[in-house]
Design an enzyme around this catalytic site. Structure first.
Site, short mmCIF file in Angstrom:
data_model
loop_
_atom_site.label_atom_id
_atom_site.label_comp_id
_atom_site.label_asym_id
_atom_site.label_seq_id
_atom_site.Cartn_x
_atom_site.Cartn_y
_atom_site.Cartn_z
N THR A 8 0.24 -1.10 -0.25
CA THR A 8 -0.26 -0.52 -0.29
C THR A 8 1.18 0.94 -0.12
O THR A 8 2.15 1.62 0.82
CB THR A 8 -0.81 0.10 0.99
OG1 THR A 8 -1.90 -1.20 1.20
CG2 THR A 8 -1.86 1.31 1.74
N ILE A 43 5.10 -0.84 3.05
CA ILE A 43 4.85 0.28 3.01
C ILE A 43 5.25 0.44 1.65
O ILE A 43 6.57 0.86 1.83
CB ILE A 43 5.10 0.93 3.62
CG1 ILE A 43 3.83 0.43 5.08
CG2 ILE A 43 4.96 2.53 3.32
CD1 ILE A 43 2.42 0.73 4.94
N LYS A 44 4.17 1.06 0.68
CA LYS A 44 5.28 1.38 -0.41
C LYS A 44 5.27 2.89 -1.18
O LYS A 44 4.43 3.85 -0.65
CB LYS A 44 4.33 1.30 -2.43
CG LYS A 44 3.98 -0.42 -2.32
CD LYS A 44 3.35 -0.53 -3.57
CE LYS A 44 4.25 0.44 -4.57
NZ LYS A 44 2.76 0.06 -5.75
N ILE A 45 6.88 2.94 -0.99
CA ILE A 45 7.20 4.45 -1.03
C ILE A 45 8.03 4.61 -2.27
O ILE A 45 9.19 4.06 -2.45
CB ILE A 45 8.36 4.93 0.21
CG1 ILE A 45 7.52 4.62 1.53
CG2 ILE A 45 8.80 5.98 0.46
CD1 ILE A 45 8.16 4.82 2.48
#
Length: 308
Positions: A88, A124-126
């Protein structure tokens, strides 16, 4: 005959690149990835209407919170039909603000926690900016694992490995697009610049014993996928997964540990920024990717704001 999809699954973890949980249930991947563009598409699916409406309740006019709740709600539904993890994404508009990315990542994890989903099932997508990599480094130390996306350059891959991030998503198709437009050449097979980029990164990581997972992303055709067979993971759109499932030809492993890679490198901020500046393709595609995700985030928020 065994399909190419089944052959691929024996050597590579197959991940679905979509927010459509009906499609995910159909293609049966291990993991799934989402992004603002995919969430915007998901929001237009009639079956998501109730989910969308539920996300605006009790948000007190905070459209950013409503958006995060929708992203987590989609992730929650996807996790019902996959055994692995959901990625996400943090709001792309925060891509140059380390502290803001940390706060948003913590909120996403908190929302998943409230839904009864542990951090062991979430990435966690960054964006792979310098600031994003620094945020990921801190999150990893907290036990929150990350997926560094919009990765187009070797310098980004080097910095991510040094930061100890869990997973990177080097893009194949968008690199191919840039070089095709710039040169007029239609690259095929191992000559594809996107394939070459992921291959170089994979070999570098394995040669230097980095634990960071390499997950090739952004595919335009089956050949790009086949050229990266053996990569740790590949995140693939449902339509390409279905094409792999329908093809019973032989799939040859292309990537494997043990091949020669470059010596370990380390980049400080100035060196990272200079290397990025020298790579016109990576500079342009990173900026373009952030802008596109930001615009789709704004469209999603406008959709949610109309319901607040």
């Amino acid at each position: 005959m065994t399909s190419k999809l089944e052959q691929l699954k024996k050597i590579t973890t197959v991940v679905a690149d979509t927010g459509d949980f009906d499609a995910i249930a159909r293609v049966k991947p291990v993991d799934a990835t989402t992004n603002p563009s995919l969430l915007l598409k998901a929001a237009a699916i009639p079956g998501y209407a109730d989910l969308l409406n539920a996300c605006v309740n009790d948000c007190k006019g905070d459209v950013g919170l409503a958006s995060d709740r929708f992203g987590v709600a989609v992730g929650q539904e996807i996790l019902k039909v996959i055994p692995g993890r959901i990625s996400t994404e943090v709001d792309a508009r925060l891509s140059f603000d380390t502290e803001a990315m940390l706060k948003r990542a913590h909120r996403l994890i908190e929302l998943y926690d409230k839904a009864g989903i542990g951090r062991d099932r979430v990435l966690i997508k960054i964006a792979s900016t310098w600031e994003g990599i620094r945020a990921a480094e801190k999150l990893e130390r907290e036990g929150i694992q990350t997926n560094l996306t919009l990765l187009f350059s070797f310098a980004q891959a080097v910095a991510c490995a040094e930061a100890g991030v869990f997973l990177i998503s080097p893009f194949v198709g968008r690199i191919y697009d840039w070089y095709k437009k710039a040169t007029g050449n239609d690259y095929q097979g191992a000559d594809d610049p996107g394939v070459q980029s992921v291959t170089r990164i994979y070999n570098y990581y394995k040669a230097n014993d980095y634990k960071t997972v390499v997950m090739g992303a952004s595919f335009r055709n089956l050949n790009q996928i086949e050229q990266l067979a053996g990569c740790d993971r590949l995140t693939i759109s449902p339509d390409l997964i279905e094409k792999l499932a329908a093809d019973t030809g032989k799939l040859e492993r292309k990537l494997s540990p043990g091949k020669t890679g470059e010596a370990r490198q380390s980049l400080n901020e100035a060196q990272f920024r200079w290397a990025s500046n020298e790579d016109a393709m990576a500079t342009e595609k990173l900026a373009e990717g952030i802008r596109q995700f930001a615009r789709d985030q704004e469209k999603l928020e406008a959709l949610l704001a109309a319901k607040l």
